[in-house]
Scaffold this active site. Sequence first.
Site, PDB file in Angstrom:
ATOM      1  N   GLY A  11      -4.382  -7.231  -6.918  1.00 11.99           N
ATOM      2  CA  GLY A  11      -4.683  -8.630  -6.601  1.00 11.99           C
ATOM      3  C   GLY A  11      -6.175  -8.890  -6.745  1.00 11.99           C
ATOM      4  O   GLY A  11      -6.991  -8.094  -6.279  1.00 11.99           O
ATOM      5  N   ARG A  72      -1.029  -5.571 -12.420  1.00 12.36           N
ATOM      6  CA  ARG A  72      -0.400  -4.409 -11.780  1.00 12.36           C
ATOM      7  C   ARG A  72       0.487  -3.797 -12.856  1.00 12.36           C
ATOM      8  O   ARG A  72       1.547  -4.340 -13.164  1.00 12.36           O
ATOM      9  CB  ARG A  72       0.421  -4.840 -10.553  1.00 12.36           C
ATOM     10  CG  ARG A  72      -0.439  -5.406  -9.423  1.00 12.36           C
ATOM     11  CD  ARG A  72       0.373  -5.588  -8.129  1.00 12.36           C
ATOM     12  NE  ARG A  72      -0.473  -6.019  -7.041  1.00 12.36           N
ATOM     13  CZ  ARG A  72      -0.574  -7.264  -6.589  1.00 12.36           C
ATOM     14  NH1 ARG A  72       0.148  -8.215  -7.138  1.00 12.36           N
ATOM     15  NH2 ARG A  72      -1.361  -7.567  -5.582  1.00 12.36           N
ATOM     16  N   ASP A 103      -5.320   0.101  -2.957  1.00  6.49           N
ATOM     17  CA  ASP A 103      -4.619   1.394  -2.911  1.00  6.49           C
ATOM     18  C   ASP A 103      -3.824   1.715  -4.184  1.00  6.49           C
ATOM     19  O   ASP A 103      -3.829   2.848  -4.646  1.00  6.49           O
ATOM     20  CB  ASP A 103      -3.747   1.496  -1.657  1.00  6.49           C
ATOM     21  CG  ASP A 103      -2.794   0.350  -1.515  1.00  6.49           C
ATOM     22  OD1 ASP A 103      -3.132  -0.611  -0.812  1.00  6.49           O
ATOM     23  OD2 ASP A 103      -1.722   0.392  -2.118  1.00  6.49           O
ATOM     24  N   THR A 126     -10.322  -5.845  -2.537  1.00  6.03           N
ATOM     25  CA  THR A 126      -9.046  -6.432  -2.096  1.00  6.03           C
ATOM     26  C   THR A 126      -9.315  -7.283  -0.867  1.00  6.03           C
ATOM     27  O   THR A 126     -10.161  -6.915  -0.048  1.00  6.03           O
ATOM     28  CB  THR A 126      -7.992  -5.348  -1.760  1.00  6.03           C
ATOM     29  OG1 THR A 126      -6.937  -5.954  -0.981  1.00  6.03           O
ATOM     30  CG2 THR A 126      -8.549  -4.200  -0.946  1.00  6.03           C
ATOM     31  N   ASP A 128      -7.321  -7.558   1.497  1.00  7.77           N
ATOM     32  CA  ASP A 128      -6.532  -7.018   2.617  1.00  7.77           C
ATOM     33  C   ASP A 128      -7.317  -6.171   3.618  1.00  7.77           C
ATOM     34  O   ASP A 128      -6.896  -6.002   4.758  1.00  7.77           O
ATOM     35  CB  ASP A 128      -5.380  -6.161   2.074  1.00  7.77           C
ATOM     36  CG  ASP A 128      -4.347  -6.979   1.335  1.00  7.77           C
ATOM     37  OD1 ASP A 128      -4.330  -8.212   1.511  1.00  7.77           O
ATOM     38  OD2 ASP A 128      -3.562  -6.391   0.575  1.00  7.77           O
ATOM     39  N   ASP A 130      -7.460  -3.031   3.783  1.00  4.44           N
ATOM     40  CA  ASP A 130      -6.586  -1.963   4.282  1.00  4.44           C
ATOM     41  C   ASP A 130      -6.934  -0.593   3.691  1.00  4.44           C
ATOM     42  O   ASP A 130      -6.050   0.204   3.403  1.00  4.44           O
ATOM     43  CB  ASP A 130      -5.112  -2.306   3.989  1.00  4.44           C
ATOM     44  CG  ASP A 130      -4.870  -2.552   2.508  1.00  4.44           C
ATOM     45  OD1 ASP A 130      -5.848  -2.665   1.742  1.00  4.44           O
ATOM     46  OD2 ASP A 130      -3.700  -2.621   2.112  1.00  4.44           O
ATOM     47  N   ARG A 172       0.688  -7.808   3.373  1.00  2.00           N
ATOM     48  CA  ARG A 172       2.065  -7.292   3.368  1.00  2.00           C
ATOM     49  C   ARG A 172       2.244  -6.201   4.395  1.00  2.00           C
ATOM     50  O   ARG A 172       3.236  -6.148   5.106  1.00  2.00           O
ATOM     51  CB  ARG A 172       2.402  -6.707   1.985  1.00  2.00           C
ATOM     52  CG  ARG A 172       2.798  -7.690   0.979  1.00  2.00           C
ATOM     53  CD  ARG A 172       2.881  -7.035  -0.367  1.00  2.00           C
ATOM     54  NE  ARG A 172       1.583  -6.458  -0.741  1.00  2.00           N
ATOM     55  CZ  ARG A 172       1.224  -6.131  -1.959  1.00  2.00           C
ATOM     56  NH1 ARG A 172       2.076  -6.291  -2.932  1.00  2.00           N
ATOM     57  NH2 ARG A 172       0.034  -5.632  -2.226  1.00  2.00           N
TER      58      ARG A 172
END
Length: 323
Positions: A11, A72, A103, A126, A128, A130, A172
């Site tokens: 993303g 992706r 990731d 990203t 996120d 994460d 997510r």
Amino acid sequence: MKKIGVFTSGGDSPGMNAAIRAVVRSAIYHNVEVVGIRRAYDGMISCDFVKLTSQDVSGIIQRGGTILKSARSVAFRTPEGRKKAFENLVNHRIDGLIAIGGDGTFTGAKVFEAEYGIPSIGIPGTIDNDLYGTDNTIGYDTAINTVVEAVDKIRDTASSHDRLFFVEVMGRDAGFIALRSGIGLGAEAILVPETPTYIDALIAKLEKGRDQLKSSAIIIVAEGDDAGNASEVAKKVKERFDYYDTKVTVLGHIQRGGSPTAADRVLASRLGLAAVEALIGGKTNQMVGVVNNQIEHTDYSKAIKHHSTLNENLLRLAEILSI
Ligand code: F6P
């Protein structure tokens, strides 16, 4: 190392362009040539390479998205795809890679290194946040600010019409965006995938607010919450608590766009230089990050998801302030 490839994958996130600019200019400073690989691993397979000069990355530090485009790749998950990618890199004399992404991006780079020995360094890009090994990923700060700005506007309607809004934010598997933006915008409740959501407890909280004459409320729901997305949670709550008029807003991809904040631009610039110096210094299979304002290097296997955790103090803070 004479020539390196840089690409953005997964993303897109605001600040990726600032990272590309930093990689290109840092490499040139060290007399290393840079090739941009368009559409990430897909472009590696289809040979979509472009030489990048200092001028090519002029005027992009403030732009969202990625000038190299992102993807992706399904083909790169196959041995044939990776073989083709390797052959193309060899034919173009590309000695190492800088992968900007999350990731999935680093998982691909790790497999590729193991199979073909192509050294790579990752830059965390990203929204996120994460990844383990950096306090912030590039794009996270911008995304949080986008959410806060959007929900401030929603709050106007919520309070004018005495409404309960369930606002879905991205993430997510991770609640970083939900938690930080929820604190920043003063949400009445924040639902994240990392902690179980109890609808009973949520209703009890809303009832308490109603008893204290709160006439509206904002619930931030991370898209991957265990109780469901914002629509599903709203439905469950409404079945038993219909004191407020209930609305659902999904913020979606507006969270990924826009001009990066100054914090994201500075982070991207620091990490671009750090990544180039790590790669030409012989490091591989690692992500660069900033932890406590210092550059850190973390093995891909540790950086990729499931190792980063939500800050307990922030969870507690959110709970205390959201009454
Ligand atoms: O990983 C970044 C992210 O924006 C997630 O927060 C979100 O779940 C996902 O990408 C959405 O991906 P896509 O743009 O492919 O729908």
